[in-house]
Scaffold this active site. Sequence first.
Site, PDB file in Angstrom:
ATOM      1  N   HIS A 135       0.830  -1.196   0.000  1.00 41.43           N
ATOM      2  CA  HIS A 135       0.000   0.000   0.000  1.00 41.43           C
ATOM      3  C   HIS A 135       0.865   1.248   0.000  1.00 41.43           C
ATOM      4  O   HIS A 135       2.087   1.188   0.142  1.00 41.43           O
ATOM      5  CB  HIS A 135      -0.936   0.007   1.214  1.00 41.43           C
ATOM      6  CG  HIS A 135      -2.121  -0.896   1.062  1.00 41.43           C
ATOM      7  ND1 HIS A 135      -2.072  -2.236   1.389  1.00 41.43           N
ATOM      8  CD2 HIS A 135      -3.375  -0.661   0.617  1.00 41.43           C
ATOM      9  CE1 HIS A 135      -3.248  -2.789   1.151  1.00 41.43           C
ATOM     10  NE2 HIS A 135      -4.057  -1.858   0.677  1.00 41.43           N
ATOM     11  N   LYS A 139      -0.729   4.706   4.603  1.00 32.80           N
ATOM     12  CA  LYS A 139      -1.611   3.726   5.238  1.00 32.80           C
ATOM     13  C   LYS A 139      -1.100   3.400   6.630  1.00 32.80           C
ATOM     14  O   LYS A 139       0.057   3.019   6.816  1.00 32.80           O
ATOM     15  CB  LYS A 139      -1.725   2.458   4.400  1.00 32.80           C
ATOM     16  CG  LYS A 139      -2.757   1.486   4.963  1.00 32.80           C
ATOM     17  CD  LYS A 139      -3.184   0.457   3.940  1.00 32.80           C
ATOM     18  CE  LYS A 139      -4.259  -0.470   4.501  1.00 32.80           C
ATOM     19  NZ  LYS A 139      -5.493   0.257   4.849  1.00 32.80           N
TER      20      LYS A 139
END
Length: 238
Positions: A135, A139
């Site tokens: 990600h 995040k």
Amino acid sequence: MRILLIGYGKMGKTIEQMALAKGHQIAGTIDHTNAETLQNYSPANTDVAIEFTHPEAAFANISYCLTQGIPVVSGSTGWLDRYSEAVDLCQENKGAFFYASNYSVGVNLFFHFNEYIASKMQAYRDYSVSIREIHHLQKVDKPSGTGITTAEGILASYPTLQGWAADDNSNKSKLNIISEREPDVVGTHIVTYESEVDKIELGHIAHSRSGFAEGALMAAEWLKDRQGVYGMKDMLNL
């Protein structure tokens, strides 16, 4: 439909654009700068809330909606140790609660196929299984909620594995979830089955956040006028 956006980051703003384009109204937007204004919303001015916030705020936001009678769609991750409490609140208040770790239709098909493949692969013990999720740098939670849901789908067919482990390839008794954070990655999840002779992979790569936003808006439209606790399997009939 009057939609309250709880969480007004990239996801909230994408949902807002899609909702307005479909003719919905935005009842309000809430982020960390005006969190106290949540108490101003009720069924009198809100048909449904869509909640994408941080782990430490999610349960309080969901609880408020459920106790006030506002149907709530949540995509926040990292708070699921209190999920059962949210379910109880929903039932006690005869509310409507829709939760998914990932609202992409493609990801939920990935979940479905993941469970099917795991049910077949568990018979072939020469293959080790692992999960890799990648990600963007912003995040917060590791592993991702989608990674954990993927792990749960595998573990249902692997009673010999004692849960999952985060970034710990040395513990062979657990399913390893490898988490990586890189610039400008929306979300990648890959399940790998590997033996000495070959490798089998099932993966999902998101190209943009629009798929997540579209799914969350679909869930909000679907949840309105319903009662109970739901997820993507219910909406997609998987």
